[in-house]
Design a protein around this motif. Structure first.
Motif, mmCIF file in Angstrom:
data_model
loop_
_atom_site.group_PDB
_atom_site.id
_atom_site.type_symbol
_atom_site.label_atom_id
_atom_site.label_comp_id
_atom_site.label_asym_id
_atom_site.label_seq_id
_atom_site.Cartn_x
_atom_site.Cartn_y
_atom_site.Cartn_z
ATOM 1 N N ILE A 4 0.850 -1.179 0.000
ATOM 2 C CA ILE A 4 0.000 0.000 0.000
ATOM 3 C C ILE A 4 0.895 1.241 0.000
ATOM 4 N N TRP A 5 0.440 2.312 -0.619
ATOM 5 C CA TRP A 5 1.165 3.581 -0.638
ATOM 6 C C TRP A 5 0.526 4.500 0.389
ATOM 7 N N HIS A 6 1.340 5.045 1.298
ATOM 8 C CA HIS A 6 0.879 5.935 2.363
ATOM 9 C C HIS A 6 1.478 7.326 2.156
ATOM 10 N N LEU A 7 0.737 8.344 2.559
ATOM 11 C CA LEU A 7 1.202 9.729 2.483
ATOM 12 C C LEU A 7 1.379 10.266 3.895
ATOM 13 N N TYR A 8 2.513 10.940 4.149
ATOM 14 C CA TYR A 8 2.767 11.547 5.452
ATOM 15 C C TYR A 8 3.212 12.988 5.240
ATOM 16 N N ASP A 9 2.533 13.925 5.899
ATOM 17 C CA ASP A 9 2.874 15.344 5.807
ATOM 18 C C ASP A 9 3.784 15.687 6.984
ATOM 19 N N ALA A 10 5.038 16.043 6.697
ATOM 20 C CA ALA A 10 6.038 16.298 7.736
ATOM 21 C C ALA A 10 6.078 17.760 8.170
ATOM 22 N N LYS A 11 5.126 18.574 7.765
ATOM 23 C CA LYS A 11 5.144 19.987 8.115
ATOM 24 C C LYS A 11 4.997 20.165 9.620
ATOM 25 N N TRP A 12 5.954 20.852 10.234
ATOM 26 C CA TRP A 12 6.018 21.166 11.663
ATOM 27 C C TRP A 12 6.110 19.916 12.535
ATOM 28 N N GLN A 13 6.624 18.826 12.011
ATOM 29 C CA GLN A 13 6.750 17.586 12.773
ATOM 30 C C GLN A 13 8.220 17.317 13.076
ATOM 31 N N ASP A 14 8.468 16.705 14.230
ATOM 32 C CA ASP A 14 9.817 16.308 14.605
ATOM 33 C C ASP A 14 10.199 15.082 13.769
ATOM 34 N N PRO A 15 11.298 15.145 13.016
ATOM 35 C CA PRO A 15 11.633 14.014 12.143
ATOM 36 C C PRO A 15 11.960 12.732 12.907
ATOM 37 N N TYR A 16 12.502 12.839 14.107
ATOM 38 C CA TYR A 16 12.890 11.640 14.848
ATOM 39 C C TYR A 16 11.681 10.962 15.494
ATOM 40 N N LEU A 17 10.676 11.718 15.869
ATOM 41 C CA LEU A 17 9.444 11.119 16.363
ATOM 42 C C LEU A 17 8.599 10.601 15.194
ATOM 43 N N SER A 18 8.622 11.314 14.092
ATOM 44 C CA SER A 18 7.896 10.878 12.897
ATOM 45 C C SER A 18 8.496 9.595 12.325
ATOM 46 N N ALA A 19 9.800 9.443 12.458
ATOM 47 C CA ALA A 19 10.483 8.275 11.907
ATOM 48 C C ALA A 19 9.977 6.981 12.540
ATOM 49 N N GLU A 20 9.650 7.037 13.825
ATOM 50 C CA GLU A 20 9.130 5.842 14.491
ATOM 51 C C GLU A 20 7.790 5.411 13.902
ATOM 52 N N ARG A 21 6.960 6.379 13.565
ATOM 53 C CA ARG A 21 5.661 6.066 12.967
ATOM 54 C C ARG A 21 5.831 5.590 11.518
ATOM 55 N N ILE A 22 6.703 6.237 10.766
ATOM 56 C CA ILE A 22 6.930 5.865 9.372
ATOM 57 C C ILE A 22 7.534 4.460 9.294
ATOM 58 N N LYS A 23 8.389 4.132 10.254
ATOM 59 C CA LYS A 23 9.044 2.818 10.281
ATOM 60 C C LYS A 23 8.025 1.679 10.324
ATOM 61 N N MET A 24 6.934 1.875 11.047
ATOM 62 C CA MET A 24 5.916 0.829 11.151
ATOM 63 C C MET A 24 5.344 0.463 9.783
ATOM 64 N N TYR A 25 5.172 1.459 8.940
ATOM 65 C CA TYR A 25 4.593 1.220 7.618
ATOM 66 C C TYR A 25 5.641 0.701 6.630
ATOM 67 N N LEU A 26 6.875 1.224 6.719
ATOM 68 C CA LEU A 26 7.925 0.765 5.810
ATOM 69 C C LEU A 26 8.290 -0.697 6.046
ATOM 70 N N MET A 27 8.285 -1.124 7.302
ATOM 71 C CA MET A 27 8.655 -2.500 7.629
ATOM 72 C C MET A 27 7.452 -3.440 7.623
ATOM 73 N N GLY A 28 6.238 -2.898 7.650
ATOM 74 C CA GLY A 28 5.041 -3.728 7.682
ATOM 75 C C GLY A 28 4.733 -4.260 9.067
ATOM 76 N N LEU A 29 5.134 -3.532 10.108
ATOM 77 C CA LEU A 29 4.940 -3.995 11.490
ATOM 78 C C LEU A 29 3.465 -4.129 11.864
#
Length: 178
Positions: A16-41
């Motif tokens: 599946i293709w997911h969209l994430y808007d990183a505007k005003w978001q902390d990249p290191y906290l966002s990375a934990e959420r993005i990781k779940m989708y990239l790895m299929g957790l």
């Protein structure tokens, strides 16, 4: 196998293709959420040796927000491979040169210890603004919720809404602020 079971199976194994808007978001906290989708957790078929992750498209990486004074304190290491080729670059300099690099490094670091990290990172697509190629936008079918809502600026609020906002103190007409 019934049609419903086939569609469930297709949904489980499909990328599946997911969209994430990183505007005003902390990249290191966002990375934990993005990781779940990239790895299929989040998928029921997840296994560390199974490559079942999805694609993630990150937009507005130019407008990320680091906490505190991390723009001045955080440094990124780079080595050219030659003797004396080690260098440390400050976060604001890295972001000025390549607005997608900090988000890329944050997601890469969040997947530490993952044997499939190299292949998972190939499914991460980062764009510095909202201009995404049309062929990628056609594939997107889900949106990842932001960690924090983006606040409105004062000039973006309509004047009528500002006038209707309840006042705590009503100053007299002849009041002079000092």
């Amino acid at each position: 196998m019934s049609i419903i079971q086939r569609s469930q199976q297709w949904g489980t194994f499909a990328r599946i293709w997911h969209l994430y808007d990183a505007k005003w978001q902390d990249p290191y906290l966002s990375a934990e959420r993005i990781k779940m989708y990239l790895m299929g957790l989040y998928k029921p078929i997840y296994h560390p040796l199974n490559d079942c992750g999805d694609h993630v498209v990150v937009i507005n990486s130019y407008d990320i927000a680091l906490r505190g004074d991390e723009w001045r304190r955080r440094a990124y290491f780079h080595h050219t491979g030659y003797h004396g080729g080690a260098s440390w670059t400050m976060a604001w300099e890295v972001h000025k040169k390549n607005p997608t690099m900090i988000m890329n490094k944050a997601v890469y670091k969040s997947m530490k210890g993952n044997l499939q990290r190299r292949y998972s990172m190939q499914r991460l697509h980062i764009f510095k603004d909202e201009n995404v190629p049309e062929n990628i936008m056609q594939n997107i079918s889900n949106q990842i919720k932001q960690l924090r809502p983006v606040p409105l600026r004062l000039d973006e609020i309509p004047p009528q809404e500002v006038a209707e906002f309840p006042k705590l103190v009503k100053y007299p007409e002849n009041y002079i602020a000092q």
